[in-house]
Design a protein around this motif. Structure first.
Motif, mmCIF file in Angstrom:
data_model
loop_
_atom_site.group_PDB
_atom_site.id
_atom_site.type_symbol
_atom_site.label_atom_id
_atom_site.label_comp_id
_atom_site.label_asym_id
_atom_site.label_seq_id
_atom_site.Cartn_x
_atom_site.Cartn_y
_atom_site.Cartn_z
ATOM 1 N N LEU A 64 27.319 32.345 42.928
ATOM 2 C CA LEU A 64 28.406 33.169 43.442
ATOM 3 C C LEU A 64 28.571 34.449 42.631
ATOM 4 C CD1 LEU A 64 31.361 30.741 44.262
ATOM 5 C CD2 LEU A 64 30.011 32.078 45.881
ATOM 6 N N GLU A 65 28.968 35.498 43.326
ATOM 7 C CA GLU A 65 29.457 36.721 42.692
ATOM 8 C C GLU A 65 30.849 36.948 43.251
ATOM 9 O OE1 GLU A 65 28.927 41.452 43.323
ATOM 10 O OE2 GLU A 65 27.066 40.294 43.260
ATOM 11 N N LEU A 66 31.835 36.987 42.399
ATOM 12 C CA LEU A 66 33.214 37.126 42.835
ATOM 13 C C LEU A 66 33.643 38.585 42.748
ATOM 14 C CD1 LEU A 66 34.806 33.998 41.105
ATOM 15 C CD2 LEU A 66 33.785 34.191 43.385
ATOM 16 N N GLU A 67 34.137 39.119 43.863
ATOM 17 C CA GLU A 67 34.595 40.503 43.921
ATOM 18 C C GLU A 67 36.115 40.526 43.822
ATOM 19 O OE1 GLU A 67 33.076 42.577 47.274
ATOM 20 O OE2 GLU A 67 30.971 42.176 46.798
ATOM 21 N N ILE A 68 36.608 41.246 42.834
ATOM 22 C CA ILE A 68 38.038 41.275 42.542
ATOM 23 C C ILE A 68 38.524 42.713 42.638
ATOM 24 C CG2 ILE A 68 39.800 40.677 40.838
ATOM 25 C CD1 ILE A 68 36.995 39.086 39.723
ATOM 26 N N THR A 69 39.628 42.932 43.338
ATOM 27 C CA THR A 69 40.163 44.282 43.461
ATOM 28 C C THR A 69 40.813 44.721 42.157
ATOM 29 O OG1 THR A 69 42.323 43.538 44.243
ATOM 30 C CG2 THR A 69 40.624 43.907 45.914
ATOM 31 N N GLU A 70 40.992 46.022 42.020
ATOM 32 C CA GLU A 70 41.658 46.562 40.832
ATOM 33 C C GLU A 70 43.062 45.987 40.670
ATOM 34 O OE1 GLU A 70 40.986 50.944 40.170
ATOM 35 O OE2 GLU A 70 40.318 50.745 42.240
ATOM 36 N N HIS A 71 43.796 45.860 41.774
ATOM 37 C CA HIS A 71 45.155 45.338 41.697
ATOM 38 C C HIS A 71 45.163 43.899 41.203
ATOM 39 C CE1 HIS A 71 45.908 48.834 44.290
ATOM 40 N NE2 HIS A 71 47.149 48.762 43.839
ATOM 41 N N ALA A 72 44.206 43.093 41.667
ATOM 42 C CA ALA A 72 44.145 41.696 41.221
ATOM 43 C C ALA A 72 43.808 41.617 39.737
ATOM 44 C CB ALA A 72 43.116 40.931 42.043
#
Length: 529
Positions: free
Chosen positions: A387-395
């Motif tokens: 897996l590669e987890l994509e996280i937003t700046e806000h998160a």
């Protein structure tokens, strides 16, 4: 204590009139001192009052009635004079305390603006005045963009300074007859009185947006925030304070959803929009129960070699009556309704099923990326190592220390981490160094016009250089044209994703696409050798 005093008076050598006046004086003093200090204080007061009863009666009784000012001219008795001074000091202290309590009850201690209580009083007064004069009243609700990020990255003192500066700017935008209030946190309200022309509402709203958007210098840091505004007008939209607040809140929600840094005037369509959102939420809950979702995979490739490096898993919803519902429509509703964890659970489970059907070994190096919300990071139950987890700046900045600890734990399990849609949030690389990140994805909005002369190309160049300096690879999303891909490769960008490479594909299609790309690369390699 009063009973003891009355008894002492009655056995003293005074006539009935003096006794009555003395009791009146005592009750007046008790009203000021709050009936405090017990029997000892009572005797002390009696000793100080009993001789010059006629001189003190009027002054102390006035205090008992709560008169604002008291004047006494007593100089012939030292003990009595001291008592008189004490009583006058108590009166001044009482008035000061009342003023302080009034201040605390009606004004925000940080900004000095009217608080929620005084705001409601002012709004009621504005409505009453409007009924008499026939002029309208506008209510504008606003909050600050990314205020939590400022608190989490620069600290709460910096957040307080920002709130004070924004409050000062808001006051500069309005007239003396208007009210600016802080409702709590980063929420503010403006009551615009005596409106003859409603177009002045829009003028004020734009003035506020422009003023708030100006950078703020706080302890050597340059902080830039923004605001969106929801507006409602009395009596056009509502006639009660609660209705006005609800209308303005709906308008604010719409403004923030449609375009940050904008304002929106309430209209009846917003009520229908709320009903639609409620219906959509109900359908979404049924979709989770009935398994109405499916996944598609959008490939990513190495910009230098062209090899497929992975794919982003994207959720799709085929609703029986609505048809295909775009993610941009239902994901915000899912976030607001707290349904994201269930949707994420479906995505991870489906990825497991799909990848299990792929041939062993051939896609071993392919990583599937999944978008996560701040809520997902609070429940980090991710096991698959591909897996590669994509996280937003806000998160990322929702809670810096906790997020950092969570990400470090995920990385220890072999999961790679990416910051998604970079440039649409806080727009600063400085805080990314706190997190164990592998990739940075440049948002598609910067890629669209990257081949034209202008800021986007310069931004992309800076982001790529700084990301590489922090040990991250850079992925450009939304690449649609060959000249974009060429320029990105020349700038040093590592990977790309977009329609130039492929549209999103269902699992079997992605497998066929990957195999075809692999065969093509192998054939080219053999021909070159």
């Amino acid at each position: 204590m009063v009973t003891t005093f009355v008894a002492l008076v009655l056995i003293s050598d005074l006539n009935i009139e003096a006794e009555a006046r003395l009791i009146t004086v005592f009750l007046g003093v008790m009203a000021i001192v709050g009936a405090a200090s017990g029997a000892t204080a009572s005797i002390m007061l009696i000793r100080g009052i009993i001789r010059p009863i006629r001189q003190l009666t009027d002054g102390v009784a006035a205090l008992g009635r709560g008169d604002a000012g008291v004047s006494m001219d007593i100089q012939d008795d030292r003990e009595l004079n001291n008592l008189a001074r004490t009583i006058l000091a108590m009166d001044r202290e009482r008035r000061e305390t009342e003023a302080q309590l009034q201040e605390l009850a009606h004004y925000d201690p940080l900004t000095g603006l009217p608080n929620r209580t005084l705001f409601h009083l002012r709004l009621s007064e504005a409505i009453s005045n409007s009924e008499r004069t026939g002029q309208k009243v506008a209510l504008q609700l606003l909050d600050l963009d990314d205020f939590k990020i400022v608190n989490d990255t620069l600290g709460h003192p910096a957040g307080d300074e920002l709130l004070k500066e924004i409050s000062r700017r808001l006051l500069q935008c309005v007239r003396d007859t208007d009210t600016v209030a802080r409702l709590g946190g980063d929420e503010f309200a403006i009551i615009q009185n005596h409106l003859k022309e409603t177009f002045r509402v829009e003028i004020l709203a734009q003035r506020v947006i422009n003023s708030v958007h100006e950078p703020v210098h706080i302890n050597g840091d340059l902080v830039q925030t923004g605001t969106s505004i929801g507006i409602t007008i009395y009596p056009d939209d509502a006639t009660e304070t609660d209705e006005l607040l609800r209308s303005a809140d709906l308008a604010l929600y719409h403004a923030k959803r449609e375009s940050a840094g904008s304002f929106y005037l309430y209209d009846l369509a917003l009520d229908e929009e709320v009903k639609d959102r409620t219906r959509l939420e109900n359908d979404l809950r049924k979709a989770i129960e009935n398994n109405e979702f499916h996944l598609v995979y959008q490939p990513k490739s190495d910009l230098t070699t062209g090899a497929i490096t992975g794919a982003e898993a994207l959720i799709r919803w085929q609703q029986p009556e609505r048809g295909m519902v775009p993610p941009g429509e239902f994901i915000p509703v899912a976030e607001q309704a707290g349904l994201i964890p269930q949707i994420t659970e479906f995505v991870l489970r489906q990825i497991g099923r799909d990848t299990a059907s792929w041939p062993d070994g051939q896609l071993a190096d392919i990583r599937i990326s999944v978008n996560l919300s701040a809520l997902d990071l609070k429940r980090p139950n991710f096991e698959a190592s591909n897996l590669e987890l994509e996280i937003t700046e806000h998160a990322l900045v929702d809670n810096v220390e906790r997020t950092k600890e969570t990400l470090e734990g995920l990385r220890d399990r072999g999961i790679e981490l990416s910051v998604d849609d970079f440039g649409t949030g806080y727009s600063s690389l400085s805080y990314l160094k706190h997190f164990p990140l592998d990739y940075l994805k440049i948002d598609r909005s910067f890629i669209q016009d990257i081949t034209k002369r202008g800021a986007n190309s310069s931004i992309a160049t800076s982001v790529i250089t700084m990301a590489h300096g922090m040990g991250m690879q850079v992925i450009a999303e939304g690449v649609e044209y060959e000249d974009q891909a060429i320029l990105l490769r020349d700038l040093g960008c590592d990977q790309m994703q977009g329609h130039l490479l492929s549209v999103p594909l269902v699992s079997t299609e992605f497998l066929e696409f990957f195999m075809a790309q692999s065969d093509s690369k192998q054939t080219a390699s053999e021909n070159n050798s």
